[in-house]
Design an enzyme around this catalytic site. Structure first.
Site, mmCIF file in Angstrom:
data_model
loop_
_atom_site.group_PDB
_atom_site.id
_atom_site.type_symbol
_atom_site.label_atom_id
_atom_site.label_comp_id
_atom_site.label_asym_id
_atom_site.label_seq_id
_atom_site.Cartn_x
_atom_site.Cartn_y
_atom_site.Cartn_z
ATOM 1 N N TYR A 1 -2.785 -1.452 9.764
ATOM 2 C CA TYR A 1 -2.823 -1.956 8.393
ATOM 3 C C TYR A 1 -1.505 -1.678 7.679
ATOM 4 O O TYR A 1 -0.899 -2.564 7.063
ATOM 5 C CB TYR A 1 -3.986 -1.298 7.653
ATOM 6 C CG TYR A 1 -4.043 -1.584 6.170
ATOM 7 C CD1 TYR A 1 -4.629 -2.748 5.683
ATOM 8 C CD2 TYR A 1 -3.531 -0.671 5.246
ATOM 9 C CE1 TYR A 1 -4.702 -2.998 4.315
ATOM 10 C CE2 TYR A 1 -3.585 -0.911 3.884
ATOM 11 C CZ TYR A 1 -4.167 -2.072 3.427
ATOM 12 O OH TYR A 1 -4.224 -2.318 2.072
ATOM 13 N N SER B 1 0.838 -1.193 0.000
ATOM 14 C CA SER B 1 0.000 0.000 0.000
ATOM 15 C C SER B 1 0.875 1.245 0.000
ATOM 16 O O SER B 1 1.979 1.240 0.559
ATOM 17 C CB SER B 1 -0.893 0.007 1.247
ATOM 18 O OG SER B 1 -1.540 1.259 1.395
#
Length: 256
Positions: A161, A148
Site C-alpha cells: 500500500y 499516506s
C-alpha cells in the site's frame, strides 16, 4: 477561499461518498464549490452526500465509478461531461484523487493478485483518470492526490500500500512540472491515521489501535475527517496558488 471567490467553481472528487472524500465535498460546499464525486457501490451513501451539499448551499452530482477499472474511464468521461452541462459549464476547476482501498499483510504473505489490485486503484487508476480528464480541467486549475503518512514511516504489513502511495507522490511532482505551462498546480496530501471506516474502521473502532496512534502523535489523538477535508479545501483555494509539487503531511505530528 470565500464563497464569493469560489462561486461557479467545480471539483471532481473520487471516493466522495464516505470518509475523507465526503468531508472534502462538505467543506468545499461551505466555500461555494460544487462537486461531481464518484462512489463505488453504495448509492444510498452517495445520495446522502448530495443532500448534504445542498444543505450547505452547493450542488453535487454523484457518478458511479470503479477507479481501478481503466476501461470504464472513457464512459465516465462522457458522463462527467453531461454532468458538467447540467451545472452550466464544460470544464471543471479541481481534481481530487481520494478513492482508495486498504491492505494489511506482511510482504511474505502478500499475493500477486493483491498487489495488482492495489496498483489498479492507487496508481494506474490515478494516472489514467488524470490523463482522461486533463482536457476538461481548466487552465489555472488544481490537482490534489492523496497519499499516506506510511510513505514516510515504515509499519510492517503496509509495504505494498505504501509503495503505491509513494509512486503517487512522485507522479504528483511530475504533474506539477508538466502542467505548469497551463497554470495547473499539483500537490499531494498525506494524512496520518484517521478515524473513518477505512480498513474496516480499524482506527475509529478499535480502542487499542486508537490509543497507540494517539501515543505516537504529537497532538495526542488520532485524526478525524474534519482535520483533513478543510485542509484539502484550503489547498485548492487561491490563497495557496503558489504551493506546487509538494507532499504535505496532515497527521498532527505523527512519529516525529
Amino acid at each position: 477561499m470565500q464563497a464569493s471567490e469560489a462561486k461557479g467553481r467545480i471539483a471532481v472528487i473520487t471516493g466522495g461518498s464516505r470518509g475523507l472524500g465526503r468531508n472534502t465535498v462538505q467543506h468545499l460546499a461551505r466555500r461555494g464549490v460544487s462537486s461531481i464525486f464518484t462512489y463505488h457501490t453504495n448509492r444510498t451513501e452517495a445520495d446522502a452526500v448530495v443532500a448534504m451539499a445542498a444543505a450547505e448551499g452547493a450542488q453535487a452530482v454523484a457518478l458511479q465509478l470503479d477507479t481501478g477499472d481503466t476501461a470504464a474511464f472513457a464512459g465516465f468521461t462522457q458522463r462527467l461531461q453531461e454532468a458538467l452541462q447540467q451545472l452550466g459549464t464544460d470544464r471543471f476547476d479541481y481534481l481530487v484523487h481520494n478513492a482508495g482501498t486498504s491492505h494489511h499483510a506482511l510482504i511474505a504473505e502478500t499475493s500477486e493478485a493483491q498487489v495488482d489490485a492495489l496498483y489498479q486503484v492507487h496508481f494506474k487508476g490515478v494516472f489514467f483518470l488524470t490523463q482522461a480528464l486533463l482536457p476538461l480541467l481548466r487552465d489555472g486549475g488544481r490537482i490534489v492526490t492523496v497519499s499516506s503518512g506510511l510513505t514516510r514511516v515504515s509499519m510492517p504489513g503496509s509495504a505494498p500500500y505504501a509503495a503505491m502511495k509513494g509512486a503517487v507522490e512522485v507522479l504528483t511532482r511530475y504533474l506539477a512540472k508538466e502542467l505548469g505551462s497551463r497554470g495547473i498546480t499539483a500537490n499531494c496530501v498525506a494524512p496520518g491515521a484517521v478515524e473513518t471506516d477505512f480498513s474496516g474502521g480499524m482506527v475509529r473502532d478499535n480502542p487499542d489501535v486508537n490509543r497507540r496512534v494517539a501515543d505516537f502523535t504529537a497532538l495526542g489523538r488520532a485524526g478525524v475527517p474534519d482535520d483533513i477535508g478543510p485542509m484539502i479545501a484550503s489547498l485548492l483555494s487561491d490563497e495557496n496558488r503558489w504551493v506546487n509539487g509538494q507532499r504535505i503531511e496532515v497527521s498532527g505530528g505523527m512519529l516525529l
